[in-house]
Each structure stands twice: as structure tokens, then as C-alpha cells.
Design an enzyme around this catalytic site. Structure first.
Site, PDB file in Angstrom:
ATOM      1  N   ASP A  60      -0.096  10.156   4.486  1.00  0.00           N
ATOM      2  CA  ASP A  60       0.258   9.159   3.488  1.00  0.00           C
ATOM      3  C   ASP A  60      -0.759   9.254   2.336  1.00  0.00           C
ATOM      4  OD1 ASP A  60       1.738   5.869   3.942  1.00  0.00           O
ATOM      5  OD2 ASP A  60       1.374   7.043   2.131  1.00  0.00           O
TER       6      ASP A  60
ATOM      7  N   GLU B  75       4.755  -2.740  -0.671  1.00  0.00           N
ATOM      8  CA  GLU B  75       3.610  -2.536   0.233  1.00  0.00           C
ATOM      9  C   GLU B  75       2.774  -3.805   0.396  1.00  0.00           C
ATOM     10  OE1 GLU B  75       2.933   2.035  -1.187  1.00  0.00           O
ATOM     11  OE2 GLU B  75       1.794   1.308   0.516  1.00  0.00           O
TER      12      GLU B  75
HETATM   13  C1  GLC Z   1       2.662   5.040  -0.278  1.00  0.00           C
HETATM   14  C2  GLC Z   1       3.484   4.709   0.949  1.00  0.00           C
HETATM   15  C3  GLC Z   1       4.415   5.813   1.381  1.00  0.00           C
HETATM   16  C4  GLC Z   1       4.791   6.678   0.198  1.00  0.00           C
HETATM   17  C5  GLC Z   1       3.536   7.343  -0.329  1.00  0.00           C
HETATM   18  C6  GLC Z   1       3.800   8.180  -1.595  1.00  0.00           C
HETATM   19  O1  GLC Z   1       1.417   4.414  -0.203  1.00  0.00           O
HETATM   20  O2  GLC Z   1       2.792   4.245   2.093  1.00  0.00           O
HETATM   21  O3  GLC Z   1       5.556   5.186   1.977  1.00  0.00           O
HETATM   22  O4  GLC Z   1       5.724   7.679   0.608  1.00  0.00           O
HETATM   23  O5  GLC Z   1       2.503   6.415  -0.597  1.00  0.00           O
HETATM   24  O6  GLC Z   1       4.169   7.345  -2.651  1.00  0.00           O
END
Ligand code: GLC
Length: 627
Positions: free
Chosen positions: A324, A519
Site C-alpha cells: 500500500d 480513508e
Molecule cells: C491508499 C489506499 C489504497 C490505494 C493506495 C493507492 O492509501 O489504502 O486503497 O490503492 O493508497 O492510492
């Protein structure tokens, strides 16, 4: 009896030889299984990938493991200089200028053309969070967020959603979606509840293969397919309240749930949080994103047991793991130790996403110091490259720039019609006193509420921007109010955001709920209606007319206080760009068929976490009325 925890999880997962969704709700299960077998065969024929890896320098192999956010790329020439394997657009890293379809397509082509100049001519995989349509791009078809798709209980419809999403992504040239999210939210105070399909692992397991099949198409190599990415492995939706982590640079701002710790024994962890991955693996998902969150104190990104022994070993995952966003930086120790831990745990590609010169230098040093074995680097590079081979990206005869012929499909009426059907089937009718619904097409209908005439609010987060935004944020969309005006026939439709002027109307509709977030910014300690919504309802009640409340939100909110005062209650979740789908249900063009994907809590309960002592249900999981 399995001798160890790993064997237990593997056997109890039932995922070795994973099953697909039951035929009765995913009619394309056989097609998906065939596509998955195609994908697995292509991945197993990895002699070309192995051969290529044997010719690469250490720098070139490490470059394949590096994913950089477009906003941190100092120059496109750095793609060649650092042999970068992947670029992403995180929530807010957009083409310059603007977010138009053409700007995205030109940006992708620009980066890919640099990748094709590298010595081994290895193309980049470009990744984007297309989590409810290719919604970052203005003019895209924006689907209901996953919580609404979970309410449809319709795996075939979910497959259609993802098929369309894949085509609109491919129209920009991009070939990788960080989707589907297979979170199983257990505490709806979590800001990412709406990204999950349901609190029920059975619903997630039924829809997961359909979503993967829709995105990846007939198996790798499908020119209209994109690489899917099941996320966030695993237990992201099960964190204990209060274990979330403060975000760097946000002072003492504490997020009670996001990126926290899931505390469950093996049996419950498997039963709740791993089922969806069985479905995704059965459909041949090619990438998986480990979660920021932890399991019993061990961060997923640092768990050799979870990533290598269980997922790659026991469950037989043959694609590659992508971290992530900056997740490695949240592990203990120095940046060098963080990279060492993540890569040795099984991470194949690291979403760095910023300082790629430093990342590549540190990983090179780790190899030279023997702290990361060359065999681990070769395994990671081989996993990544065999996916690129399987997708046909290494075919010298295939153009890797955007297929201009797909532009006409982007945001097309046909696509929007499918999204409108998703909206119809996602609505859940929870109260309907005196048959106030369906609405009649006569008299006067007064519309109110902050979410009645607001595309941004009906789309929610991950739409054009990371957090989403209120207002007219994209093109081609229809607000709920516009949908009502189109559907109202002879009825007069009046509107006031605050509910004033409703007296004398035959019925009042209040579209209330949440404004966009994503988020951790959506973590809440309580889920009460905001003051504006309560005031809107009061204004309508004082007008002495029947009141229909439609909640436009990423999750259930506490409605105890208003429920006795209103005649009808509908959950519309975050419907996306096709607001007409809401009007279709309110006017009876589509009878309500949605079922609650999550339990609806009662506000005076001592806990909002399902299963906790003192937790009380207002509407149970699966509730849903019809006409
Ligand atoms: C974010 C998320 C994830 C996403 C990634 C790229 O923090 O947790 O779901 O795919 O970063 O944007």
C-alpha cells in the site's frame, strides 16, 4: 489435525483449489473459472520471464520492484534511468493540466513511451484507484461504491460494472486497477466502510470473483482487461476501535480504526476476512495489496506468515504483491530496515511512492550486504514480469499506447445505463408507512436536503480527487433532483435545500447523509445526523406533509430520533453519477430489491460495533422492503 497454524489456515480456508461464487448468483462462474485457468497457465509458462530476469542487472530487477507516484516523478526520463516497473496515480496525483480524459491518456502514453526506450524494453504497469468506475477521470461512468453493490446481492451486475470500468480504464491506456476492495467492515465507524461490499464474508466471497472477472476479462491478455488488485490483505475491515494510528504530520489527530490492529484467532480471522480472497484467487486475480493494518500485533506488510507462507504458499497465489501507499514506511526501524522487512516478508513491488533514488539505493545495499537474498529479488522480479508477459505487454507486436478507438466508449450512454441499474438495485427500503412510496406523478413534490442536487455528494470519496468533493465535480452526471424532475411527469417539483416552502406539497423528499471523505478522514466516534440534516427534517415536519427520507451516505447513520417522525426511509448509499436510478425506485419504475449489506445500529446502544455487548440493531443485516 493440521500440525501448525499455517496448515490450519490453509486447510480451513478451503482455498487451495479455491471455489467460485455459487452458480445461482454468478452465472458466469464457469467462464470465470476458465479465464482463471487461462491466467494460471500463462503465469506458469514463466520461462520467458525467468529467462529475461537472468539477463537483467540488479538495478533493472530492483527497478521492476519500484512503483512511483506520478506526482513524485522528477522527469519521465527517470523511468529509463531507474528502470521503473510501475507508476501510479494515488488519490490526488493527476495529469497536468487537469483531469480530462485526454490529459490522462496523453500522460499515460508519455510515460509508457519512455519505458519502451529502456534496454530490455519492459513496459510500465500504470495503476489507479478505479474503485467505482474510472472515477478519477472527469466524464467517467461513476458506479455506486461497493457498499451499494453489496446491497444489490447481484454478482452478475457487479461483473458488468467491472467490465465497463475496465474498458473505461483501458481507454486511457492504463492497465491496472487497485480493485476490488475485499474488506469486510465490522465497525461502520471506519472511514472505509463504503469501500467494502458487506459485513458478511459470504456476500464478499460471492461478489469477489465476479469483480475480478469483470476487471481482468477473458483472462490475462484480454486487450479490454486490466490487472485486478484484491485489497487490502487481510483484515483491514476488522480493526479494534482505538487501535488506529495517527497519521504522520497530522499531530495528535488520532484515527480510531483506520490502519489499526485486527485481534482475532485464526478461525475467526479466516472465517471473516479471508473468504473474499478465495473467490478472487479462484478467478485468477493477478495482484494483491497487503493491508496497512495488522493482525494480532503484526503489520500485514511485515508478516512473512501471512504473505509468503499462507497467501503464496498454502493458498497458491501466483501473481505479485504490491504494497500500500508508503506502507513500508509505517514498519518499525529505519527506512532500510523497513524495506528489508517488507521485501523479505514477501512484498514483490513497493508503492514507495516518492523517493525512488533512495529506495533503489537502499535495496541494492541490502542485497550487497546479504540482508535481502538475490533469490528473493529474482522471485519478485519474475512474479512481476510473468504477469507482464501473461498480459501480453511484452509482445513486441502489440502497441502499448492507448487504443484511441475506445474513446467513444468512455462515459457512454450504454455504460451509464448499466450504472443506473446498479443504483436501482442498490437502494434499500427500510420504512414505508401508508404506502407513501412509490410516488405518484401528480400534485406537488417538494425536494430538500444537502444531497439532493449535488453530484459530488452522491459520488463520495475516490471521485476525481482522493477525498471527493461537494459540487459539480464531473461531467455527464445526473443529480438525484435532476432525475426526479425527469421522472415526475405531471407532478410539480419544487426544491429548497433547507426544507423551507414545503407546506402545501403532497409529499416531501429529504436527501440527507454525508459529504465526501476517504480513508482515515471518514473515521467517526459517532454516527449521528448532522445539524443541517436534523434541521431540514424539522422544517419538513413543520410543513405538515408526508416525509420520505433518503440517506445518501457511505454507511448507516443513527436515525432513531427521526424515524418516528418520517413516513418512509430509504438507504441510497453513494450512488455515483447516475442519480436517475434513485428516482426510478422512488417512482416505482424499479421495485426496491436491495438488502442491507451491513447491520444498522440503534443509536442508544453502548457500542456501535456489531457483536459487542450492548450493541443493538435498529435494522438487521439483510433487511429490505419492497412495494
Ligand atoms: C491508499 C489506499 C489504497 C490505494 C493506495 C493507492 O492509501 O489504502 O486503497 O490503492 O493508497 O492510492
Amino acid at each position: 489435525m493440521p500440525s501448525s497454524r499455517r496448515e490450519f489456515l490453509a486447510e480451513s480456508l478451503g482455498l487451495v483449489g479455491a471455489s467460485l461464487a455459487p452458480q445461482e448468483i454468478f452465472s458466469k462462474a464457469k467462464e470465470a473459472a476458465a479465464a482463471a485457468e487461462t491466467t494460471r497457465q500463462l503465469l506458469r509458462e514463466d520461462s520467458r520471464a525467468k529467462q529475461l530476469v537472468s539477463t537483467l542487472t540488479l538495478e533493472e530487477k530492483i527497478g521492476q520492484m519500484a512503483q512511483v507516484d506520478n506526482s513524485f516523478l522528477r522527469s519521465a526520463g527517470d523511468i529509463e534511468k531507474y528502470h521503473l516497473g510501475s507508476i501510479l496515480s494515488g488519490g490526488d496525483s493527476h495529469p497536468k493540466p487537469g483531469d480530462s480524459f485526454e490529459a490522462w491518456r496523453d500522460m499515460y502514453d508519455h510515460y509508457q513511451s519512455h519505458a519502451l526506450k529502456t534496454r530490455p524494453r519492459i513496459p510500465i504497469l500504470y495503476g489507479i484507484d478505479a474503485v467505482h468506475g474510472d472515477a478519477h477521470v472527469i466524464g467517467a461512468t461513476v458506479f455506486p461504491h461497493n457498499i451499494g453493490m453489496g446491497a444489490t446481492r447481484n454478482a452478475d451486475l457487479a461483473e458488468k460494472e467491472q467490465r465497463i470500468t475496465a474498458i473505461e480504464i483501458r481507454a486511457t491506456g492504463i492497465q491496472w486497477a487497485f480493485a476490488p476492495c475485499l474488506a469486510v467492515p465490522q465497525d461502520i465507524r471506519w472511514g472505509r466502510t463504503y469501500e467494502g461490499l458487506s459485513e458478511s464474508p459470504d456476500v464478499v466471497k460471492a461478489i469477489a470473483p465476479a469483480a475480478v472477472h469483470g476487471l481482468q476479462g477473458k483472462g490475462f491478455g484480454d486487450p479490454l482487461g486490466v490487472l485486478a488488485c484484491a485489497k487490502h490483505f487481510a483484515g483491514d475491515g476488522g480493526t479494534a476501535f482505538g487501535t488506529g494510528v495517527p497519521k504522520a504530520g497530522e499531530g495528535s489527530l488520532h484515527y480510531p480504526l483506520d490502519q489499526g490492529d485486527t485481534r482475532l484467532d485464526d478461525a475467526d480471522f479466516h472465517r471473516i476476512h479471508l473468504q473474499g480472497y478465495g473467490g478472487a484467487l479462484a478467478a485468477g486475480v493477478g495482484s494483491i495489496m497487503p493491508s496497512y493494518s495488522g493482525w494480532n500485533g503484526v503489520k500485514s506488510s511485515a508478516s512473512y506468515t501471512l504473505l509468503t507462507e499462507i497467501l503464496k504458499g498454502a493458498m497458491g497465489f501466483e501473481g505479485f504483491l504490491i504494497s500500500d501507499y508508503a506502507a513500508a514506511k509505517e514498519l518499525p526501524g529505519s527506512e532500510k530496515q523497513q524495506i528489508e522487512t517488507a521485501v523479505n516478508s514477501g512484498m514483490d513491488m513497493v508503492m514507495i511512492p516518492d523517493d525512488y533514488p533512495k529506495f533503489t539505493r537502499l535495496l541494492r545495499e541490502l542485497v550487497h550486504e546479504g540482508r535481502v537474498k538475490t533469490s528473493r529479488i529474482d522471485d519478485a522480479a519474475t512474479r512481476i514480469l510473468r504477469v507482464k508477459f501473461a498480459m501480453g505487454l511484452m509482445d513486441p507486436n502489440r502497441s502499448l499506447l492507448a487504443d484511441r478507438s475506445l474513446a467513444k466508449e468512455f462515459g457512454s450512454a450504454a455504460h451509464r445505463a448499466v450504472a443506473r441499474q446498479c443504483v436501482r438495485e442498490s437502494l434499500v427500503l427500510l420504512k414505508n408507512e401508508g404506502g407513501v412510496l412509490p410516488l405518484t406523478k401528480g400534485g406537488r413534490i417538494h425536494v430538500a436536503g444537502k444531497n439532493a442536487d449535488n453530484v459530488g455528494n452522491q459520488c463520495g470519496g475516490w471521485t476525481v480527487t482522493w477525498q471527493g468533493k461537494s459540487g459539480n465535480i464531473t461531467t455527464g452526471a445526473t443529480t438525484i433532483l435532476e432525475g426526479i424532475r425527469k421522472a415526475a411527469g405531471a407532478a410539480q417539483v419544487t426544491y429548497s435545500r433547507d426544507g423551507s416552502g414545503a407546506s402545501g406539497a403532497d409529499v416531501a423528499l429529504a436527501f440527507i447523509g454525508e459529504t465526501p471523505y476517504a480513508e482515515m478522514h471518514g473515521d467517526r466516534t459517532n454516527l449521528d445526523l448532522d445539524a443541517e440534516d436534523r434541521s431540514t427534517i424539522q422544517n419538513l415536519k413543520q410543513a405538515g406533509v408526508p416525509v420520505v427520507v433518503v440517506l445518501v451516505s457511505g454507511r448507516p447513520l443513527i436515525v432513531d430520533s427521526i424515524l418516528p417522525q418520517v413516513d418512509a426511509l430509504v438507504a441510497a448509499w453513494l450512488p455515483g453519477s447516475e442519480g436517475e436510478g434513485v428516482a426510478d425506485v422512488l417512482f416505482g419504475k424499479w421495485k426496491p430489491s436491495g438488502k442491507l449489506p451491513v447491520t444498522w445500529p440503534r443509536g442508544n446502544s453502548t457500542s456501535l460495533h456489531i457483536g459487542d455487548p450492548g450493541y443493538e440493531t435498529l435494522f438487521p443485516f439483510g433487511a429490505g422492503l419492497s412495494y
